[in-house]
Design an enzyme around this catalytic site. Structure first.
Site, short mmCIF file in Angstrom:
data_model
loop_
_atom_site.label_atom_id
_atom_site.label_comp_id
_atom_site.label_asym_id
_atom_site.label_seq_id
_atom_site.Cartn_x
_atom_site.Cartn_y
_atom_site.Cartn_z
N ALA A 65 0.86 -1.18 0.00
CA ALA A 65 0.00 0.00 0.00
C ALA A 65 0.90 1.23 0.00
CB ALA A 65 -0.88 -0.02 1.25
N GLY A 108 0.85 -5.08 0.94
CA GLY A 108 -0.38 -5.21 0.15
C GLY A 108 -0.16 -5.87 -1.20
N GLU A 111 -0.27 -9.38 -0.47
CA GLU A 111 -1.66 -9.72 -0.12
C GLU A 111 -2.55 -9.83 -1.36
OE1 GLU A 111 -1.45 -6.56 2.95
OE2 GLU A 111 -2.54 -8.01 4.19
N GLU A 131 4.70 -5.08 7.24
CA GLU A 131 3.88 -4.04 7.87
C GLU A 131 4.25 -3.76 9.32
OE1 GLU A 131 2.66 -6.35 5.78
OE2 GLU A 131 1.01 -5.53 4.59
#
Ligand code: CAA
Length: 257
Positions: A65, A108, A111, A131
């Site tokens: 992200a 992300g 993910e 993270e």
């Protein structure tokens, strides 16, 4: 539809979505996720498309992200906007999705790869969920899907240490389906996607649904779901055609019905 953060193309019956913010290593910002969801919906609705590939570039599938975009968000804001809810949209796509991963698939990015149905990795691929080093935890499915993919020991190691694993370790751990030379990763992904797209569409969707249900259901319920799904297949023209073609030693001509 014109896109600024992704590149969308088609190859035969395969829809291809490429993350395209190379300067930021394809860091996933809100605009990109909106475009991704629009493109996924378009391929889901497009009758000519039977499978989808999600990919990045040589250096990065996606490095997570966008940290710049989320750094100053407050608790009230993330609650109010239900931050990351739009990342779940990929779960609504019933056509099979392949992640073709070269370079970094971090946070992300990792993910999103995990949210795909199978991952084909280049030998340059690197996966991590870093993270915790940013003062957060994985929030787009990482703590749940990674455990299901690689088991608790490896998932806990990756999430608590942020350790980056290479393509070989990812394959040994069950995180990726295949590893190929970097130059071949798209070719391989397109071959696999084309093969899947040539299946009867309701059969491919049922197989995806049943396999994904294994992560959600107790075994007895999963077995019931599988049994009722295979029974339903016998109402398909394509079941008759597939079995007749086998016995007549010819290629089946599926009609997706
Ligand atoms: N967000 C925003 N920008 C990012 C980014 C990210 N996740 N990852 C890389 N970039 C940017 C860098 O800031 C840099 O921009 P500038 O040139 O403007 O400084 C550019 O991409 C190139 O990156 P580097 O200079 O860092 O390249 P490198 O080759 O030295 O290092 C890297 C590569 C190891 C991947 C490193 O960029 C890195 O560690 N990136 C961050 C990875 C990360 O922490 N991801 C998790 C994000 S949190 C998350 O994803 C939450 C969630 O659960 C959804």
């Amino acid at each position: 539809m014109t896109y600024e953060n992704i590149i969308v193309s088609e190859q035969g019956a395969v829809g291809i979505i490429q993350f395209n913010r190379p300067k930021a290593l394809n860091a996933l910002n809100a605009a990109m996720i909106t475009e991704l969801n629009t493109a996924l919906d378009a391929f889901q609705m497009e009758v000519a498309i039977g499978a989808i590939i999600l990919t990045g570039n040589e250096k990065a599938f996606a490095a997570g992200a966008d940290v710049r975009e989320m750094k100053d968000k407050t608790f009230a804001q993330v609650k109010d906007e239900n931050f990351l809810h739009d990342w779940d949209h990929i779960n609504t796509i019933t056509k099979p999705i392949i992640a073709a991963v070269s370079g970094f698939a971090l946070g992300g990015g990792c993910e999103y790869a995990l949210a795909c149905d199978l991952i084909i990795a280049a030998d340059t691929a690197k996966f991590s969920l870093p993270e915790t080093s940013l003062g957060i935890i994985p929030g787009a499915g990482g703590t749940q899907r990674l455990v299901r993919a690689v088991g608790k020991a490896k998932a806990m190691d990756m999430i608590l240490t942020g350790r980056m694993i290479d393509a070989g370790e990812a394959e040994r751990s069950g995180l990726v389906s295949r590893v190929v030379a970097a130059a071949q990763v798209m070719e391989e992904a397109i071959l696999v996607a084309t093969k899947i797209a040539a299946l009867s569409r309701p059969v491919a969707k049922a197989a995806k649904y049943a396999v994904n249900s294994a992560a959600e259901l107790p075994l007895s319920e999963g077995l019931k779901l599988e049994r009722s799904a295979i029974h339903a297949m016998f109402d398909l023209y394509d079941q008759k055609e597939g079995m007749a073609a086998f016995l007549e030693k010819r290629t089946a001509k599926f009609e997706n019905r």
